[in-house]
Design a protein around this motif. Structure first.
Motif, mmCIF file in Angstrom:
data_model
loop_
_atom_site.group_PDB
_atom_site.id
_atom_site.type_symbol
_atom_site.label_atom_id
_atom_site.label_comp_id
_atom_site.label_asym_id
_atom_site.label_seq_id
_atom_site.Cartn_x
_atom_site.Cartn_y
_atom_site.Cartn_z
ATOM 1 N N LYS A 1 0.983 -1.378 -0.013
ATOM 2 C CA LYS A 1 0.038 -0.073 0.035
ATOM 3 C C LYS A 1 0.763 1.238 0.141
ATOM 4 N N ASP A 2 2.065 1.244 0.553
ATOM 5 C CA ASP A 2 2.959 2.458 0.514
ATOM 6 C C ASP A 2 3.147 3.049 -0.846
ATOM 7 N N ILE A 3 3.069 2.116 -1.973
ATOM 8 C CA ILE A 3 3.475 2.597 -3.186
ATOM 9 C C ILE A 3 2.393 3.710 -3.640
ATOM 10 N N PHE A 4 1.196 3.832 -3.043
ATOM 11 C CA PHE A 4 0.233 5.063 -3.506
ATOM 12 C C PHE A 4 0.877 6.237 -2.357
ATOM 13 N N LEU A 5 1.685 5.943 -1.503
ATOM 14 C CA LEU A 5 1.830 7.383 -0.585
ATOM 15 C C LEU A 5 3.184 7.871 -0.976
ATOM 16 N N SER A 6 3.031 9.382 -0.820
ATOM 17 C CA SER A 6 4.479 10.028 -0.910
ATOM 18 C C SER A 6 5.214 10.175 0.108
ATOM 19 N N GLN A 7 6.274 10.655 0.103
ATOM 20 C CA GLN A 7 7.229 10.625 1.272
ATOM 21 C C GLN A 7 6.630 11.515 2.474
ATOM 22 N N ARG A 8 5.918 12.453 1.859
ATOM 23 C CA ARG A 8 5.548 13.656 2.839
ATOM 24 C C ARG A 8 4.551 13.139 3.775
ATOM 25 N N VAL A 9 3.717 11.982 3.027
ATOM 26 C CA VAL A 9 2.544 11.416 3.725
ATOM 27 C C VAL A 9 3.366 10.500 4.957
ATOM 28 N N ILE A 10 4.441 9.962 4.848
ATOM 29 C CA ILE A 10 4.949 9.084 5.713
ATOM 30 C C ILE A 10 5.615 9.960 6.679
ATOM 31 N N GLU A 11 6.131 11.375 6.425
ATOM 32 C CA GLU A 11 6.607 11.999 7.480
ATOM 33 C C GLU A 11 5.570 12.494 8.346
ATOM 34 N N LYS A 12 4.381 12.849 7.839
ATOM 35 C CA LYS A 12 3.107 13.499 8.813
ATOM 36 C C LYS A 12 2.421 12.190 9.384
ATOM 37 N N SER A 13 2.339 11.160 8.764
ATOM 38 C CA SER A 13 1.428 9.946 9.497
ATOM 39 C C SER A 13 2.096 9.315 10.564
ATOM 40 N N LYS A 14 3.430 9.282 10.429
ATOM 41 C CA LYS A 14 4.130 8.425 11.443
ATOM 42 C C LYS A 14 3.912 6.882 11.639
ATOM 43 N N VAL A 15 3.136 6.534 10.556
ATOM 44 C CA VAL A 15 2.885 5.097 10.442
ATOM 45 C C VAL A 15 4.271 3.987 10.288
#
Length: 185
Positions: free
Chosen positions: A80-94
């Protein structure tokens, strides 16, 4: 006799436009191009066959129980991470701060549905910087040791930044795909 400077003006504009075209082409050639190789395929193949990849994961999970542990954090076979940008990772903290600069441990547990350990998988795992391919760390089956009913390996992340962990697991024509975006600090 009066001089007409319009032809010189058009020659000047044409020369300026032509020089901008040459400069653009020269600048574009100087910038390196990094081919996206998610799941060890070209992005066109991933795009065209993404449904097949997800179906393959479903078939894989119907035959095997799978867990991958990266620095004591467990993950399922997930893309599922293939659909996310790196900025989403930075903000979501998942999936933030999973990797560390230096040594990182990777442990893979694969069991068949009867609960028996599966030990003869073909494993390809890649840890790579997300924005370019300057740093690629490839691990294959030989990089993993099979201890305590798990595949175990360590990977040395050389610098902080945004990283992708890409993997495929294959046995008897059944293939599982894994994709995780994270960062190292």
């Amino acid at each position: 006799m009066k001089r007409n400077y319009w032809p010189l003006f058009f020659i000047g504009i044409f020369s300026f436009a032509f020089s901008l075209i040459v400069w653009t082409i020269y600048s574009a050639v100087q910038v390196p191009v990094h081919e996206d190789d998610t799941f060890f395929k070209k992005y066109q193949d991933v795009d065209m066959h993404y449904n097949d990849i997800i179906r393959s994961n479903d078939i894989f999970l119907s035959k095997y129980d799978f867990k991958i542990t990266i620095n004591n954090q467990k993950f399922d076979l997930d893309t599922k991470d293939i659909f996310l940008s790196q900025r989403v990772i930075e903000k979501s903290k998942v999936h933030k701060d999973i990797l560390h600069v230096g040594k990182n441990s990777i442990k893979i547990d694969i069991y068949n549905k009867a609960g028996n350990v599966e030990s003869s998988f073909d494993i390809n795992l890649r840890v790579t910087e997300s924005t370019n391919n300057n740093t690629i760390i490839d691990l294959n089956k030989e990089s993993f040791s099979f201890l305590n009913n798990s595949y175990n390996a360590s990977v040395d992340v050389p610098k902080p930044g945004k990283w992708n962990i890409i993997a495929t697991f294959e046995k008897d024509g059944n293939k599982g795909y894994f994709f995780l975006k994270t960062n190292a600090n």
